[in-house]
Design a protein around this motif. Sequence first.
Motif, mmCIF file in Angstrom:
data_model
loop_
_atom_site.group_PDB
_atom_site.id
_atom_site.type_symbol
_atom_site.label_atom_id
_atom_site.label_comp_id
_atom_site.label_asym_id
_atom_site.label_seq_id
_atom_site.Cartn_x
_atom_site.Cartn_y
_atom_site.Cartn_z
ATOM 1 N N GLY A 1 5.349 7.087 1.258
ATOM 2 C CA GLY A 1 5.602 5.872 2.016
ATOM 3 C C GLY A 1 4.992 4.630 1.399
ATOM 4 O O GLY A 1 4.209 4.696 0.450
ATOM 5 N N ALA A 2 5.388 3.499 1.962
ATOM 6 C CA ALA A 2 4.852 2.207 1.541
ATOM 7 C C ALA A 2 4.597 1.357 2.782
ATOM 8 O O ALA A 2 5.404 1.352 3.713
ATOM 9 C CB ALA A 2 5.816 1.489 0.613
ATOM 10 N N LEU A 3 3.478 0.683 2.783
ATOM 11 C CA LEU A 3 3.129 -0.254 3.845
ATOM 12 C C LEU A 3 3.195 -1.656 3.253
ATOM 13 O O LEU A 3 2.552 -1.947 2.237
ATOM 14 C CB LEU A 3 1.732 0.035 4.382
ATOM 15 N N VAL A 4 4.007 -2.517 3.855
ATOM 16 C CA VAL A 4 4.221 -3.876 3.363
ATOM 17 C C VAL A 4 3.659 -4.856 4.377
ATOM 18 O O VAL A 4 4.063 -4.849 5.542
ATOM 19 C CB VAL A 4 5.715 -4.154 3.141
ATOM 20 N N ARG A 5 2.726 -5.690 3.938
ATOM 21 C CA ARG A 5 2.179 -6.743 4.796
ATOM 22 C C ARG A 5 2.387 -8.086 4.110
ATOM 23 O O ARG A 5 2.125 -8.230 2.913
ATOM 24 C CB ARG A 5 0.678 -6.528 5.044
ATOM 25 N N GLY B 1 6.594 15.394 -4.670
ATOM 26 C CA GLY B 1 5.302 15.969 -5.023
ATOM 27 C C GLY B 1 4.154 15.066 -4.644
ATOM 28 O O GLY B 1 4.205 14.296 -3.696
ATOM 29 N N ALA B 2 3.071 15.176 -5.426
ATOM 30 C CA ALA B 2 1.855 14.429 -5.120
ATOM 31 C C ALA B 2 1.801 13.089 -5.846
ATOM 32 O O ALA B 2 0.780 12.420 -5.836
ATOM 33 C CB ALA B 2 0.632 15.266 -5.498
ATOM 34 N N VAL B 3 2.902 12.711 -6.481
ATOM 35 C CA VAL B 3 2.917 11.459 -7.225
ATOM 36 C C VAL B 3 2.964 10.279 -6.247
ATOM 37 O O VAL B 3 3.813 10.234 -5.364
ATOM 38 C CB VAL B 3 4.135 11.394 -8.172
ATOM 39 N N THR B 4 2.057 9.336 -6.438
ATOM 40 C CA THR B 4 2.050 8.146 -5.586
ATOM 41 C C THR B 4 3.146 7.198 -6.044
ATOM 42 O O THR B 4 3.220 6.855 -7.223
ATOM 43 C CB THR B 4 0.694 7.433 -5.661
ATOM 44 N N PRO B 5 4.035 6.779 -5.149
ATOM 45 C CA PRO B 5 5.133 5.885 -5.552
ATOM 46 C C PRO B 5 4.617 4.504 -5.930
ATOM 47 O O PRO B 5 3.459 4.150 -5.674
ATOM 48 C CB PRO B 5 6.012 5.842 -4.303
ATOM 49 N N GLY B 6 5.499 3.713 -6.509
ATOM 50 C CA GLY B 6 5.170 2.348 -6.891
ATOM 51 C C GLY B 6 6.243 1.386 -6.449
ATOM 52 O O GLY B 6 7.197 1.759 -5.755
ATOM 53 N N LEU B 7 6.123 0.133 -6.867
ATOM 54 C CA LEU B 7 7.028 -0.915 -6.418
ATOM 55 C C LEU B 7 8.485 -0.588 -6.734
ATOM 56 O O LEU B 7 9.375 -0.795 -5.905
ATOM 57 C CB LEU B 7 6.631 -2.250 -7.065
ATOM 58 N N ALA B 8 8.763 -0.056 -7.931
ATOM 59 C CA ALA B 8 10.138 0.241 -8.317
ATOM 60 C C ALA B 8 10.780 1.278 -7.404
ATOM 61 O O ALA B 8 12.001 1.296 -7.231
ATOM 62 C CB ALA B 8 10.190 0.715 -9.764
ATOM 63 N N ARG C 1 0.868 -1.179 0.000
ATOM 64 C CA ARG C 1 0.000 0.000 0.000
ATOM 65 C C ARG C 1 0.905 1.231 0.000
ATOM 66 O O ARG C 1 1.815 1.338 0.826
ATOM 67 C CB ARG C 1 -0.892 0.000 1.237
ATOM 68 N N PHE C 2 0.662 2.137 -0.949
ATOM 69 C CA PHE C 2 1.519 3.311 -1.104
ATOM 70 C C PHE C 2 0.741 4.592 -0.802
ATOM 71 O O PHE C 2 -0.481 4.644 -0.982
ATOM 72 C CB PHE C 2 2.060 3.396 -2.542
ATOM 73 N N LYS C 3 1.491 5.601 -0.371
ATOM 74 C CA LYS C 3 0.899 6.920 -0.207
ATOM 75 C C LYS C 3 1.874 7.977 -0.710
ATOM 76 O O LYS C 3 3.100 7.833 -0.593
ATOM 77 C CB LYS C 3 0.506 7.189 1.239
ATOM 78 N N ALA C 4 1.320 9.023 -1.288
ATOM 79 C CA ALA C 4 2.141 10.112 -1.806
ATOM 80 C C ALA C 4 2.566 11.042 -0.681
ATOM 81 O O ALA C 4 1.948 11.073 0.393
ATOM 82 C CB ALA C 4 1.360 10.893 -2.872
ATOM 83 N N GLU D 1 6.781 -0.516 7.534
ATOM 84 C CA GLU D 1 6.483 0.789 6.947
ATOM 85 C C GLU D 1 7.790 1.379 6.444
ATOM 86 O O GLU D 1 8.792 1.400 7.166
ATOM 87 C CB GLU D 1 5.852 1.731 7.968
ATOM 88 N N LEU D 2 7.762 1.858 5.203
ATOM 89 C CA LEU D 2 8.949 2.426 4.584
ATOM 90 C C LEU D 2 8.677 3.858 4.165
ATOM 91 O O LEU D 2 7.635 4.147 3.559
ATOM 92 C CB LEU D 2 9.350 1.605 3.349
#
Length: 274
Positions: free
Chosen positions: A99-103, A178-185, A79-82, A170-171
């Motif tokens: 950030g990224a939430l990894v479960r 900016g407001a761009v939501t990150p991704g896996l890469a 789960r990602f957030k910008a 949590e990473l």
Amino acid sequence: MSMVEVYRAYRAAVADVWRDWWATWPLTEPVGLGDVLLAQGDAVRSAGTLAARGVTVEPGRPGRRGDYTYDAAGGVELRFKAAGATDPAFSSVAAAEAGALVRFGTGSGVLVVYRGITTRGLADTRRLAGELVRQYALGRWERELLAVTEAARAESGTVLVAAGREAAAELSIAAAAGAVTPGLADLAGGVALAASRNLGLRWVSGPVTPFYRVVRLRQRWLRGVEAEYGPVQPGRGLAGAAVPPLLLEEAAEDPDAVLEDVGPADAGLPPAAG
């Protein structure tokens, strides 16, 4: 979960693409082209370098393999957030940060992300074959030694391995602006671990050499040499004389008859140890 079990989970995960490669362990262990290794039991230890043994190492041109990711085919929930966005699922990553939430869905789940992988091998295995034959005949190269002939280097990476149920992390991601939501890469670089639970391995860093390939003197060839010339004598080499010209000619004409690629299982290690 022991570190041996953590490694086996990691090795099994990356084997889908890197099956014929050895996986560096621990990840921070320096491994490079021209290194010499010795595999004993379940462990691999350094035995110096080819250059230190007087063997010439000439790197070839680098190749590019891009990025590599593994998330257990959906077994890891991401789960990602910008940056600047709020999300109640995040408790340790600040609202101002991406950030990224990894479960992890299983107690031994694995997440691997490597960015900017390049590979580099030896330019001439024919020369290596001849030099290792010479070293062996002079009693300076043991039959169990392995030579690193190709290495895969990543600019950065993130590896997380679960060590129990409900493992999570949590990473914070500095690279996403900016407001761009990150991704896996984006998890491969500019990442910091903000919080974690039930993880056996938490590695976020770079650069690193996660994979490499090795060769050794072909075992069948060695048996033939010993049958013809006898075993290598300590301090005297093969038959106590100069290197037999026939062996050098064989290495020059057909290096594959002298050298063989070696995987972890070929070296007598369990399939998930390297």
